[in-house]
Motif scaffolding. Structure first.
Motif, mmCIF file in Angstrom:
data_model
loop_
_atom_site.group_PDB
_atom_site.id
_atom_site.type_symbol
_atom_site.label_atom_id
_atom_site.label_comp_id
_atom_site.label_asym_id
_atom_site.label_seq_id
_atom_site.Cartn_x
_atom_site.Cartn_y
_atom_site.Cartn_z
ATOM 1 N N HIS A 143 -42.066 49.367 -38.718
ATOM 2 C CA HIS A 143 -40.999 49.470 -37.746
ATOM 3 C C HIS A 143 -40.530 50.920 -37.636
ATOM 4 C CE1 HIS A 143 -38.338 47.114 -35.249
ATOM 5 N NE2 HIS A 143 -37.375 47.919 -35.610
ATOM 6 N N PRO A 144 -40.384 51.506 -36.468
ATOM 7 C CA PRO A 144 -40.785 50.992 -35.162
ATOM 8 C C PRO A 144 -42.302 50.960 -35.020
ATOM 9 C CG PRO A 144 -40.092 53.286 -34.971
ATOM 10 C CD PRO A 144 -39.855 52.888 -36.396
ATOM 11 N N PRO A 257 -36.425 52.872 -26.902
ATOM 12 C CA PRO A 257 -36.300 52.725 -28.353
ATOM 13 C C PRO A 257 -34.902 52.333 -28.831
ATOM 14 C CG PRO A 257 -36.478 55.046 -27.757
ATOM 15 C CD PRO A 257 -36.598 54.275 -26.481
ATOM 16 N N GLU A 259 -32.309 49.997 -29.946
ATOM 17 C CA GLU A 259 -32.416 48.614 -30.404
ATOM 18 C C GLU A 259 -31.031 47.964 -30.386
ATOM 19 O OE1 GLU A 259 -34.278 48.849 -34.183
ATOM 20 O OE2 GLU A 259 -34.548 46.699 -34.379
ATOM 21 N N ARG A 293 -39.424 47.399 -31.718
ATOM 22 C CA ARG A 293 -38.897 48.631 -31.129
ATOM 23 C C ARG A 293 -40.055 49.618 -31.002
ATOM 24 N NH1 ARG A 293 -36.088 53.428 -33.234
ATOM 25 N NH2 ARG A 293 -36.033 52.534 -35.318
ATOM 26 N N ASP A 295 -42.111 53.064 -30.973
ATOM 27 C CA ASP A 295 -42.106 54.492 -31.305
ATOM 28 C C ASP A 295 -42.706 55.176 -30.089
ATOM 29 O OD1 ASP A 295 -42.956 57.042 -32.050
ATOM 30 O OD2 ASP A 295 -43.070 56.456 -34.165
#
Ligand code: NAD
Length: 335
Positions: A143-144, A257, A259, A293, A295
């Motif tokens: 994550h991301p 991005p 969240e 999410r 990158d």
């Protein structure tokens, strides 16, 4: 703008507008892409079998001199007359309830359909775009999510017609690139919203907006702490157009991005609609990702791209369009 000039058969350079085929043109994203390419000067052929798309998304283009529409299922063979510069594959049911409702059609659009469009791209010496998805990462281990992540996907799970379908489409796209030298682009689209979404497609933004505007309770699956990253559609289109213009062909994450928890998205929609609807909680469906999410370092570095529309602005635009679609009066003006 891509290739404005093309050599004619007698060797002279004939001037013509660049030409694109958009499969999935009557859908939410496809119809916005049609508008965007027409603004950029393209001649656009839209193809769609209307399985989840709607003619009303293209109604404003009736009689447009550079737009034509073909109703066709890309999983069945077809030809397109004349030259093409871009072949853009957005044709697939995209929301979980829709791909569950049309599971075999989803597999076919992403397998047979992808092959037909790749073969057409080869024949026309064009550039191919695949609209892939963040779902190729499955239940992410990192994550991301970065483009290098291979994904954590159940090959025969209840979402496999879609996530494995897209993974196959990516494999086919890269195989044509490596084997035939075909110029390709793969965008991995993260949760995107905006006007023209089908208010009954079962996605989080449309569910909440429709429920808030009709005074029904907003349904949250799980406890609402799971997160989503929401991208406004015009940001996605900016990313796609920039990506088509560069030479890179590897997969590219395009998403916002930032969240947010599902609860906070529900609260924001209640605030923006002025709705007094309550919130109700239901069990989380199987295989629903807890977090996703993008990158977007790659898109930032290669395309100089990043989302510009924040959630408040994008949701307000989407709510205004939903009011119109539901034939509700616009929000009263507050000085
Ligand atoms: P949508 O359902 O509104 O649009 C898809 C369009 O493709 C529809 O008009 C449908 O009728 C058409 N279509 C489906 N199968 C077809 C076939 N066999 N032949 C011809 N047309 C066919 O969905 P959308 O949200 O606009 O998604 C567009 C693309 O972007 C899809 O490929 C989807 O997987 C991808 N994507 C979307 C999101 C998102 O958040 N909206 C996220 C990730 C990926």
């Amino acid at each position: 703008m891509a290739k404005l000039l093309r050599a004619s058969s007698d060797g002279s350079a004939a001037r013509r507008p660049p030409r694109a085929l958009i499969a999935g043109a009557a859908g939410f994203i496809g119809s916005h892409l049609v508008d965007r390419l027409l603004i950029e000067g393209y001649e656009v052929i839209g193809m769609d079998d209307l399985i989840t798309g709607r003619p009303c998304n293209l109604a404003h283009l009736q009689g447009h001199p550079r737009f034509s529409f073909v109703e066709h299922d890309i999983a069945r063979p077809f030809t397109v007359d004349g030259p093409l510069d871009w072949v853009m594959h957005l044709a697939s049911p995209a929301s979980p309830p829709k791909y569950q409702q049309w599971p075999v059609q989803t597999l076919e659009a992403n397998s047979f359909g992808t092959h037909h469009l790749l073969d057409l791209t080869r024949a026309k010496e064009a550039t191919f775009l695949l609209a892939s998805t963040s779902e190729v990462y499955g239940d992410p281990l990192h994550h991301p999510q970065q483009e290098e992540d291979w994904g954590n996907v159940n090959p025969n799970g209840p979402r496999s017609m879609y996530d494995e379908g897209k993974r196959y489409a990516e494999a086919a796209t890269m195989t044509y690139h490596r084997h035939y030298g075909l110029p390709v682009r793969i965008v991995r689209i993260f949760n995107t919203y905006g006007p023209r979404m089908d208010l009954h497609d079962g996605r989080i933004v449309t569910n909440f907006i429709r429920q808030a505007l009709s005074g029904e309770p907003l349904t949250i699956f799980g406890d609402g702490s799971q997160t989503r990253s929401l991208q406004y559609v015009s940001d996605l289109l900016d990313g796609i157009v920039r990506y088509m213009a560069c030479d890179d062909c590897g997969p590219m994450n395009l998403g916002n991005p930032v969240e947010r928890s599902v609860s906070s998205i529900a609260q924001m929609i209640l605030h923006l609609t002025g709705s007094a609807s309550p919130i109700v909680y239901r069990d989380l469906p199987q295989n629903d990702p807890r977090r996703r999410r993008p990158d977007i370092s790659r898109a930032r570095a290669l395309l100089g791209w990043q989302p510009r529309i924040d959630a408040e602005e994008g949701l307000a635009l989407t709510i205004a369009a939903a009011r119109e679609a539901m034939m509700l009066p616009p929000e009263p003006f507050e000085a």
